[in-house]
Design a protein around this motif. Structure first.
Motif, short mmCIF file in Angstrom:
data_model
loop_
_atom_site.label_atom_id
_atom_site.label_comp_id
_atom_site.label_asym_id
_atom_site.label_seq_id
_atom_site.Cartn_x
_atom_site.Cartn_y
_atom_site.Cartn_z
N THR B 216 0.85 -1.19 0.00
CA THR B 216 0.00 0.00 0.00
C THR B 216 0.88 1.24 0.00
O THR B 216 1.72 1.41 0.90
N ALA B 217 0.70 2.00 -1.02
CA ALA B 217 1.49 3.24 -1.12
C ALA B 217 0.96 4.27 -0.13
O ALA B 217 -0.19 4.20 0.32
N THR B 218 1.81 5.18 0.18
CA THR B 218 1.39 6.31 1.02
C THR B 218 0.95 7.45 0.10
O THR B 218 1.76 8.00 -0.65
N ILE B 219 -0.32 7.72 0.14
CA ILE B 219 -0.88 8.76 -0.72
C ILE B 219 -1.13 9.99 0.14
O ILE B 219 -1.79 9.91 1.18
N VAL B 220 -0.58 11.05 -0.29
CA VAL B 220 -0.82 12.31 0.42
C VAL B 220 -1.46 13.28 -0.56
O VAL B 220 -0.80 13.80 -1.46
N VAL B 221 -2.75 13.43 -0.43
CA VAL B 221 -3.46 14.44 -1.21
C VAL B 221 -4.22 15.27 -0.19
O VAL B 221 -5.24 14.85 0.33
N ASP B 222 -3.66 16.37 0.10
CA ASP B 222 -4.25 17.21 1.13
C ASP B 222 -5.22 18.21 0.52
O ASP B 222 -4.90 18.86 -0.49
N GLU B 234 -6.55 23.35 -7.86
CA GLU B 234 -6.71 21.90 -7.82
C GLU B 234 -5.77 21.33 -6.77
O GLU B 234 -4.71 21.89 -6.48
N ALA B 235 -6.19 20.23 -6.21
CA ALA B 235 -5.38 19.58 -5.19
C ALA B 235 -4.15 18.95 -5.84
O ALA B 235 -4.16 18.58 -7.02
N THR B 236 -3.11 18.89 -5.09
CA THR B 236 -1.91 18.20 -5.53
C THR B 236 -1.56 17.14 -4.49
O THR B 236 -2.04 17.19 -3.35
N GLY B 237 -0.77 16.22 -4.89
CA GLY B 237 -0.44 15.18 -3.93
C GLY B 237 0.75 14.37 -4.38
O GLY B 237 1.33 14.60 -5.45
N THR B 238 1.10 13.46 -3.53
CA THR B 238 2.23 12.59 -3.81
C THR B 238 1.84 11.17 -3.46
O THR B 238 0.97 10.91 -2.63
N ALA B 239 2.49 10.27 -4.12
CA ALA B 239 2.36 8.86 -3.80
C ALA B 239 3.77 8.32 -3.61
O ALA B 239 4.65 8.54 -4.44
N THR B 240 3.94 7.66 -2.49
CA THR B 240 5.27 7.17 -2.15
C THR B 240 5.19 5.70 -1.78
O THR B 240 4.29 5.28 -1.04
N GLY B 241 6.13 4.96 -2.28
CA GLY B 241 6.18 3.55 -1.99
C GLY B 241 6.77 3.27 -0.62
O GLY B 241 7.25 4.17 0.08
N VAL B 242 6.74 2.02 -0.24
CA VAL B 242 7.18 1.64 1.10
C VAL B 242 8.68 1.87 1.29
O VAL B 242 9.16 2.00 2.42
N ASP B 243 9.40 1.91 0.19
CA ASP B 243 10.83 2.17 0.31
C ASP B 243 11.17 3.62 0.00
O ASP B 243 12.33 3.96 -0.26
N ALA B 279 -8.15 5.08 -3.95
CA ALA B 279 -8.90 6.25 -4.38
C ALA B 279 -9.33 7.03 -3.15
O ALA B 279 -9.43 6.48 -2.05
N GLY B 280 -9.57 8.27 -3.37
CA GLY B 280 -10.01 9.09 -2.24
C GLY B 280 -10.43 10.46 -2.70
O GLY B 280 -10.52 10.74 -3.92
N THR B 281 -10.72 11.28 -1.79
CA THR B 281 -11.15 12.64 -2.10
C THR B 281 -10.39 13.63 -1.22
O THR B 281 -9.82 13.25 -0.20
N ALA B 282 -10.41 14.83 -1.68
CA ALA B 282 -9.80 15.91 -0.90
C ALA B 282 -10.63 17.17 -1.15
O ALA B 282 -11.03 17.44 -2.28
N ASP B 283 -10.91 17.86 -0.12
CA ASP B 283 -11.73 19.06 -0.24
C ASP B 283 -10.86 20.26 -0.60
O ASP B 283 -9.85 20.53 0.05
N VAL B 284 -11.29 20.94 -1.66
CA VAL B 284 -10.66 22.20 -2.03
C VAL B 284 -11.68 23.29 -1.66
O VAL B 284 -12.73 23.40 -2.27
N THR B 285 -11.38 24.00 -0.66
CA THR B 285 -12.31 24.99 -0.13
C THR B 285 -11.87 26.38 -0.55
O THR B 285 -10.72 26.77 -0.32
#
Lengths: 213, 543
Positions: B216-222, B234-243, B279-285
């Motif tokens: 499971t990757a670490t997804i950071v979409v704030d 628009e939201a931006t984010g990163t996906a990082t693997g376990v290593d 998959a997920g969502t992120a609020d852009v306020t």
């Protein structure tokens, strides 16, 4: 890894041993994954009991249970008294994690306790620890050595040692002739003091300078 | 990790315990490796050198012990045991080693078994306890053994067994530490006790590493909150693997929002052979902002026209141009008359802009009338002021009061003042105008003011206006070569311009201010007096 042991077995020196010098610490380690073998008895791994000493952030003050459950004492004591454990043994394990850019350069374990016998009786204490997979004897103590204490320091030269697993095991024993005598031995204090040292870094600038010359 | 404990305290169970089942493995399955043996008390009790894999029991480690006086044994006194124990009352040791699973396998369980024997006679005791630490987790190996249960003269066996099941397939190398402590005591010359640990094994099972479980990757979409700025967000984010490897190229984020309130961006992580899709969502306020509102009041002089605040409302700069928000701006009331008032402006706002309100002062000052007063012609001393001189005008309605007033006989050059009171005092100030009239010395005739005259209706009147300078014909003014005029005469009377005689029969009751003039060689002199006409029945002093 090198173990250096100090043992004090005469009354009155326990406080002096408690003041063994610790090297200056530039950064603070963290103690993680604190667990014990016998839940709710003897060692108490909970953070409200086993905790970092506020004034000495690289010192772990090990906590003990208290009270009585299941008909026997929970405190780390072997005793011939009613509700006393004749044998008390527990192992506390945790990891020492060096701060970023540092490695664990030494770990010192200090323990102390009390005891008393009224013959014909006997009370003993023995302990060992395992540091980074290396077991070491912490000695045993008989009534003639009460109150008892000792300390041992493991030093490390491997700068890659940023996480060090530690396990501490102590066993207490008490026996007395029924209705004739009494014995008890108690584990009263244990601390872990850690020192760290900066991890060496490769100085590329210096190498480049030498090439240019 | 799961622990399964087994305890046997009666003699004869040793062999049975040694035969605990191990998972069947195919013959070609490689064995585990036991390595890095070390103990705490060198040369006594546990013997790392004597510890070895059991050639007859697959994946089983048979733990070695020192012998003779270094055996893992306690006794009190030493004479009671068949082998010497050096009168050890306490024996404690820790044995550490690593269990390494073969390639393609992980350690699925570890079972520790230990056994010994003990004997207690009369006033004596012997006890022991053991624990182990597996992969950093300390575990009790059971309550103390020995003690009163062994209270007899004969030898009794004890044993302990515990199985640790490992479900974590990453456990391919498992560090293990075993600690056992023994105690013995006998009252001097009162008893005998002994206890030993004589046999111990560690049996390991392994299991094949199955298909590599996806990670499971670490997804950071704030999500984030930003004030409205007219731009798309628009939201931006990163996906990082376990290593720590970047997997951001597998991350897709959909959703661009410009206006308040923003929205919910959805992200999908495509995953790959190594990583699960997510998959997920992120609020852009997007929050509304304040418009830039510039409203000015008004300050001016009454001009009969309505006046209001002026101003503009602009928004954020988009592509170099500030948004025109004037259509949301109401500048409030307008004012025509002095002193004006307060205009309350309101900005209605919209989804992206906050509403606002404010006040602006509309100040209307009174106007000052424009007075026009032509410079009067010079008069000769003795001339009475008439409308000829007191003829100021204003550009608005109102009334003049002159100082000195009409009829005043001028004797020297002086300033004339006209005080103007406007009819509209709300919007106009009072005003004053002055002129200076030149009064020249009279070198000719002067009119002798006849003074107030009183007659009754029906009276025949004859009044000669006399001049100061003498004439060759007293009683006649003809030789003066001048012209007499009279203004304001009571009805029925008229002036003889040559003779300077006012005559006729008065007809109408009233008080008549009469001004008579005499003009000679372009110089006019005048005099003013009141002429009272009484009714026939009135007494003097009555009307």
């Amino acid at each position: 890894m090198i173990f250096e042991s100090t043992r004090v077995s005469v009354a009155g020196l326990a406080i002096a041993v408690l003041s063994f010098a610790t090297p200056a610490r530039a950064q603070h380690v963290t103690f993680t994954d604190v667990r014990d073998a016998v839940p709710l008895k003897f060692f108490n791994p909970n953070s409200d009991s086993t905790h970092v000493r506020p004034e000495a952030p690289n010192t772990l003050e090990i906590g003990f249970e208290s009270g009585r459950d299941s008909g026997l004492d929970d405190e780390f004591r072997a005793s011939t008294e009613a509700f006393g454990n004749r044998v008390a043994m527990d192992t506390l394990s945790f990891n020492v994690v060096a701060p970023e850019g540092y490695y664990v350069s030494s770990i010192t374990y200090h323990q102390s306790g009390t005891g008393a016998v009224n013959t014909p009786a006997d009370a003993r204490a023995a302990s060992s620890w395992v540091v980074n997979g290396q077991p070491a004897d912490l000695g045993s103590f008989s009534p003639g050595q009460f109150p008892w204490s000792n300390s041992q320091t493991a030093t490390f030269t491997d700068s890659s040692l940023t996480v060090v697993p530690v396990s501490l095991t102590t066993e207490l024993y008490a026996f007395a002739a029924p209705s004739l005598a009494s014995a008890q031995v108690e584990f009263t204090r244990a601390t872990i003091v850690v020192t760290v040292a900066p991890r060496p870094t490769v100085n590329f600038d210096s190498q480049l300078t030498r090439h240019e010359r | 990790m799961t622990f399964v404990s087994m305890r046997a305290c009666v003699a004869g169970l040793t062999l049975a315990a040694l035969s605990f089942p191990a998972p069947a493995l195919a013959q070609d399955v490689p064995s585990v490796m036991f390595e890095n043996f070390r103990d705490a008390v060198a040369g006594k009790y546990f013997s790392p050198a004597g510890t070895h894999a059991d050639p007859e029991a697959r994946n089983t480690l048979e733990i070695g012990f020192e012998s003779e006086t270094n055996a893992f044994r306690v006794c009190a006194p030493s004479a009671i045991v068949p082998v010497p124990c050096n009168n050890n009352r306490v024996a404690m040791d820790t044995l550490s080693f690593d269990v390494r699973a073969p390639e393609g396998y992980y350690v699925s369980s570890i079972t520790y078994y230990q056994e010994g024997s003990g004997a207690i006679a009369r006033l004596a005791d012997a006890r022991g306890a053991a624990s182990w630490v597996v992969a950093g987790v300390p575990i009790n190996l059971g309550g103390p053994f020995g003690g009163p249960v062994l209270f007899s003269a004969g030898a009794h066996a004890w044993s302990r067994s515990r199985t640790l099941e490992l479900s974590d397939s990453s456990m391919t190398v498992v560090p293990v530490s075993l600690t056992t402590g023994l105690f013995a005591y006998a009252g001097p010359s009162l008893g005998q006790a002994s206890l030993d640990l004589s046999f111990a094994t560690v049996a390991v099972t392994i299991a094949p590493l199955g298909p590599t479980a996806k990670k499971t990757a670490t997804i950071v979409v704030d999500g984030f909150t930003v004030p409205y700025d007219g731009l798309a967000h628009e939201a931006t984010g990163t996906a990082t693997g376990v290593d720590g490897e970047s997997l951001t190229h597998l991350l897709t984020i959909v959703g661009r929002f410009t206006n308040v309130p923003g929205g919910q961006a959805t992200w999908t992580f495509a995953g790959n052979d190594d990583y699960n899709a997510e998959a997920g969502t992120a609020d852009v306020t997007i929050t509304p902002v304040d418009a830039t509102i510039a409203v000015s009041g008004y300050t001016g002089t009454y001009d009969g026209l309505p006046h209001a605040a002026t101003g503009t409302a602009t928004g954020v700069n988009v592509n170099g141009v500030n948004e025109d928000l004037n259509h949301h701006l109401d500048l409030g009331a307008s004012f025509t008359n002095a002193p004006g008032g307060t205009a309350t402006w309101t900005f209605g706002g919209d989804a992206n802009y906050n509403a606002a309100t404010g006040a602006a002062a509309i100040t209307i000052n009174k106007a000052t009338p424009i007075l026009t007063w032509p410079q009067p012609a010079a008069v000769t001393a003795g001339t009475a002021l008439t409308a000829t001189q007191l003829n100021a005008t204003a550009n608005v309605n109102g009334a003049f009061v002159y100082d000195p007033p009409l009829g005043t006989v001028l004797t020297a050059t002086q300033q004339l003042t006209a005080a103007f009171t406007p009819a509209d005092t709300v919007n106009y100030n009072a005003a004053t105008a002055t002129v200076t009239i030149s009064v020249t010395a009279n070198t000719g005739a002067q009119i002798i003011n006849p003074g107030p005259q009183t007659d009754r209706v029906g009276d025949g009147v004859r009044l000669r206006i006399r001049l100061t300078r003498g004439s060759s014909r007293p009683g006649s003014n003809k030789d003066r070569n001048g012209v007499f005029t009279a203004a304001g005469l009571p009805p029925g009377l008229q002036m003889d311009s040559d003779e300077g005689v006012i005559s006729g029969r008065v007809t109408t009751v009233g008080i008549y201010p009469v001004t008579v003039t005499f003009t000679q060689n372009g110089v006019t002199v005048s005099a003013r007096f009141d002429w009272t006409i009484l009714s026939r029945s009135a007494k003097r002093g009555e009307r």
